[in-house]
Design an enzyme around this catalytic site. Structure first.
Site, PDB file in Angstrom:
ATOM      1  N   HIS A 244      -0.918   2.323  -1.127  1.00 13.97           N
ATOM      2  CA  HIS A 244      -0.701   1.064  -0.414  1.00 13.97           C
ATOM      3  C   HIS A 244      -0.212  -0.046  -1.345  1.00 13.97           C
ATOM      4  O   HIS A 244       0.327  -1.046  -0.875  1.00 13.97           O
ATOM      5  CB  HIS A 244      -1.961   0.632   0.348  1.00 13.97           C
ATOM      6  CG  HIS A 244      -3.068   0.078  -0.472  1.00 13.97           C
ATOM      7  ND1 HIS A 244      -4.143   0.821  -0.889  1.00 13.97           N
ATOM      8  CD2 HIS A 244      -3.295  -1.171  -0.950  1.00 13.97           C
ATOM      9  CE1 HIS A 244      -4.979   0.056  -1.572  1.00 13.97           C
ATOM     10  NE2 HIS A 244      -4.486  -1.149  -1.622  1.00 13.97           N
TER      11      HIS A 244
ATOM     12  N   ASP B 220      -4.112   7.930  -0.145  1.00 16.34           N
ATOM     13  CA  ASP B 220      -3.817   6.623  -0.743  1.00 16.34           C
ATOM     14  C   ASP B 220      -3.628   6.718  -2.253  1.00 16.34           C
ATOM     15  O   ASP B 220      -4.201   5.939  -3.013  1.00 16.34           O
ATOM     16  CB  ASP B 220      -4.917   5.605  -0.407  1.00 16.34           C
ATOM     17  CG  ASP B 220      -4.444   4.170  -0.613  1.00 16.34           C
ATOM     18  OD1 ASP B 220      -3.224   3.952  -0.667  1.00 16.34           O
ATOM     19  OD2 ASP B 220      -5.299   3.270  -0.733  1.00 16.34           O
TER      20      ASP B 220
ATOM     21  N   GLY C 126      -6.318  -6.761  -5.884  1.00 15.92           N
ATOM     22  CA  GLY C 126      -5.666  -6.504  -7.167  1.00 15.92           C
ATOM     23  C   GLY C 126      -6.307  -5.366  -7.930  1.00 15.92           C
ATOM     24  O   GLY C 126      -5.708  -4.808  -8.845  1.00 15.92           O
ATOM     25  N   ASN C 127      -7.553  -5.010  -7.579  1.00 15.03           N
ATOM     26  CA  ASN C 127      -8.221  -3.877  -8.226  1.00 15.03           C
ATOM     27  C   ASN C 127      -7.688  -2.528  -7.729  1.00 15.03           C
ATOM     28  O   ASN C 127      -7.937  -1.495  -8.357  1.00 15.03           O
ATOM     29  CB  ASN C 127      -9.725  -3.906  -7.974  1.00 15.03           C
ATOM     30  CG  ASN C 127     -10.496  -4.669  -9.026  1.00 15.03           C
ATOM     31  OD1 ASN C 127     -11.009  -5.768  -8.782  1.00 15.03           O
ATOM     32  ND2 ASN C 127     -10.588  -4.090 -10.217  1.00 15.03           N
ATOM     33  N   SER C 128      -6.982  -2.533  -6.623  1.00  9.94           N
ATOM     34  CA  SER C 128      -6.505  -1.284  -6.036  1.00  9.94           C
ATOM     35  C   SER C 128      -5.712  -0.454  -7.032  1.00  9.94           C
ATOM     36  O   SER C 128      -4.755  -0.945  -7.636  1.00  9.94           O
ATOM     37  CB  SER C 128      -5.606  -1.569  -4.836  1.00  9.94           C
ATOM     38  OG  SER C 128      -6.333  -2.114  -3.781  1.00  9.94           O
TER      39      SER C 128
ATOM     40  N   GLY D 176      -4.032  22.354  13.632  1.00 13.92           N
ATOM     41  CA  GLY D 176      -4.089  21.949  15.036  1.00 13.92           C
ATOM     42  C   GLY D 176      -5.434  22.204  15.684  1.00 13.92           C
ATOM     43  O   GLY D 176      -5.500  22.660  16.822  1.00 13.92           O
TER      44      GLY D 176
END
Length: 564
Positions: free
Chosen positions: A209, A249, A318-320, A373
């Protein structure tokens, strides 16, 4: 970048998000009444024309998707084993697969071969092994992935690294999106995150992200990616995206500098609730920030696959993408989210997920996760302390891989290839090391404890599995994975009248107080614009309410960790 509910990717499906949807804190916008699409119709193998059509379809498929063609021809052969044309088709595709494997193996052995070519050879060999009974006659294929950055270290170092050295190995990730115009004024439009080096030649791990605008354009214009070194925060160094994984992510980026420090990837299996951890990153752009805390919980379901850590180390915007390390400086997780206005409610991705994903990230492009599925829950015997017994299938998507292979409701998966499966988590963790467009062998047991094996094709996991269910199944059956209740028609005169036949424990329907045999009318169904959520209006007489008439609206995400 730390508010999870502002992120487009499906990393943030969680019990918290579901609670907010269910209670109405998250509303559907842009909803519209949606007509039910055409339901998938299964093949009738007793009809010769249907079999001939399937033969032609598989032959065409073999020109572009040899692995899927191999799987479908093996299923068709199992259904009509005496059909000579089907036998010839299977033998033709088998020989074609062997020839393609030899070609892929030759490419993988060349000195200039890419990791993608090596993964392709391994995928084809593993798929053939899952289908062919005489696979032992095929030369074994094992690829060398030692070139993948981050996977060479043992992770067993017991010497504490200096904090100053660790900080040198972290970077600020900066995505310059240009100028944003609001009310006639121009503002700098940028995204700040964190990252850390996993190789001396400049490979860096961060969150998807953080770099999302570099790979998934949502607006016109151009974005530029830079990193800033901890020791030189004033200089922007150009970087590029190598691979990304929106489901977990994660992202791998590359810059042309020699890393001042390279982190070792640990093994977060050794961590337990209460263990001390440290986060390094650039909260609010304040680079070289170190915070500490403990593992608050290990099993939070914020992903559509696997569980993540909850930590109480101070984490801010900002730590991401920054590393979560243990006392020896080994990376045990990657910080990815905190919930704004809830101080101390922060989350991190276990490093095992990164290690599983790294070969695919290094191969380049988007990491496509597989699925078969299905929808199901961990099978447990009633009673405290009882061991898990496997992954019970509650539902299979009509026309999906599991359904086509012969997997059915109430079967329990106990093995995936050679890996024992005792829970949904086991299945998802194993699936993280597998690729879409490959075949696996699944072992199940039924209610009589009879074992059976199935070759199953791994398809690409859609962003909204529940929407695929809604599209391809009758509404009365589709609501089992979507809301947790299955129904039958209760009236031949009206298509809206139903009676509930099954309620899944802890589902939306269960929490809303529905019971088996409750009469229900479905009044309206709406989807939001991106088909990620559904709203259903019901009229019911609930037994738990003394059969009083009640109108109720239920909202549900069309993705969840229980789809696999």
């Amino acid at each position: 970048m730390m508010n999870p509910f502002n992120m487009k990717n499906n990393v943030i499906y969680s019990s918290l998000a579901l609670l907010l949807i269910f209670t109405g804190a998250i509303t559907l916008t842009g909803c519209k009444t949606t007509e039910k699409p055409e339901v998938f119709k299964p093949i009738d193998y007793t009809e010769e024309d249907a079999v001939l059509d399937e033969i032609e379809s598989i032959r065409d498929l073999s020109e572009t998707q040899i692995i899927k063609a191999l799987w479908k021809s093996s299923i068709l052969l199992e259904k009509v084993p005496e059909n000579t044309e089907v036998q010839n088709l299977f033998n033709f595709i088998k020989e074609k697969s062997i020839q393609e494997l030899e070609s892929e193996r030759k490419k993988a052995k060349e000195e200039s071969s890419s990791i993608r070519e090596k993964l392709n050879a391994q995928k084809l060999y593993d798929s053939m092994k899952a289908v062919l009974k005489d696979s032992e006659k095929i030369e074994k294929t094992e690829i060398d992935i030692s070139e993948v950055p981050g996977l060479n270290s043992s992770g067993k170092e017991k010497n504490k690294a200096k904090v100053s050295e660790l900080i040198k190995g972290t970077v600020t990730v900066y995505v310059d999106k240009g100028i944003k115009i609001e009310k006639g004024m121009g503002y700098t439009d940028a995204v700040l995150g964190s990252g850390f080096f996993i190789s001396s030649d400049g490979y860096i791990v961060t969150n998807h992200h953080v770099i999302e605008d570099m790979v998934e354009k949502k607006s016109k214009g151009y974005s530029r990616l830079y990193i800033k070194l901890a020791e030189d925060p004033d200089t922007r160094i150009p970087a590029k995206v190598i691979g990304w994984d929106s489901t977990l992510d994660l992202a791998l980026i590359k810059t042309e500098v020699e890393a001042p420090y390279v982190f070792t990837l640990g093994s977060s299996k050794d961590l337990d609730t209460g263990d001390r951890v440290y986060a390094i990153g650039s909260p609010l752009g304040l680079d070289r920030t170190l915070t500490s805390g403990i593992i608050s919980a290990k099993d939070r379901r914020l992903f559509t696959a696997g569980t993540v850590f909850q930590v109480d180390a101070a984490v801010n915007s900002g730590n991401s993408g920054g590393p979560l390390i243990d006392e020896y400086g080994r990376v045990q997780a990657i910080v990815f989210a905190g919930v704004q206005n809830y101080q101390g409610l922060n989350f991190a991705i276990p490093v095992e997920y990164l290690k599983s994903s790294l070969p695919f990230l290094y191969a380049g492009g988007e990491r496509e996760h597989p699925w078969i599925g299905s929808y199901g829950r961990t099978q447990r015997e009633p009673g405290s302390g009882r061991a898990n017994e496997g992954l019970t299938i509650n539902y299979t998507l009509p026309g999906g891989s599991a359904n086509y292979s012969g997997l059915k409701e109430d079967m329990t998966i106990i093995k995936l290839n050679d890996t024992p499966i005792t829970s949904l988590d086991d299945f998802q963790i194993k699936a993280m090391s597998l690729e879409a467009d490959s075949i696996v062998r699944i072992t199940t047991k039924d209610e009589k404890n009879e074992l059976k094996e199935f070759p199953v094709y791994l398809d690409k996991r859609p962003s909204s599995p529940g929407y695929e269910v809604y599209k391809h199944d009758l509404l009365k059956d589709a609501l089992l994975p979507i809301l947790g209740m299955q129904m039958v028609h209760a009236s031949s005169s009206s298509s809206k009248h139903y009676a509930i036949t099954k309620i899944l424990k802890s589902s939306i329907a269960d929490e809303a107080g529905f019971s088996e045999t409750d009469p229900v009318d479905i009044l309206n169904v709406q989807l939001n614009e991106d088909k990620s959520a559904i709203y259903i209006e019901l009229y019911a007489k609930k037994r738990k309410n003394g059969f009083l008439d009640v109108s109720i609206g239920l909202s549900a995400s069309l993705d969840s960790p229980y789809y696999f």
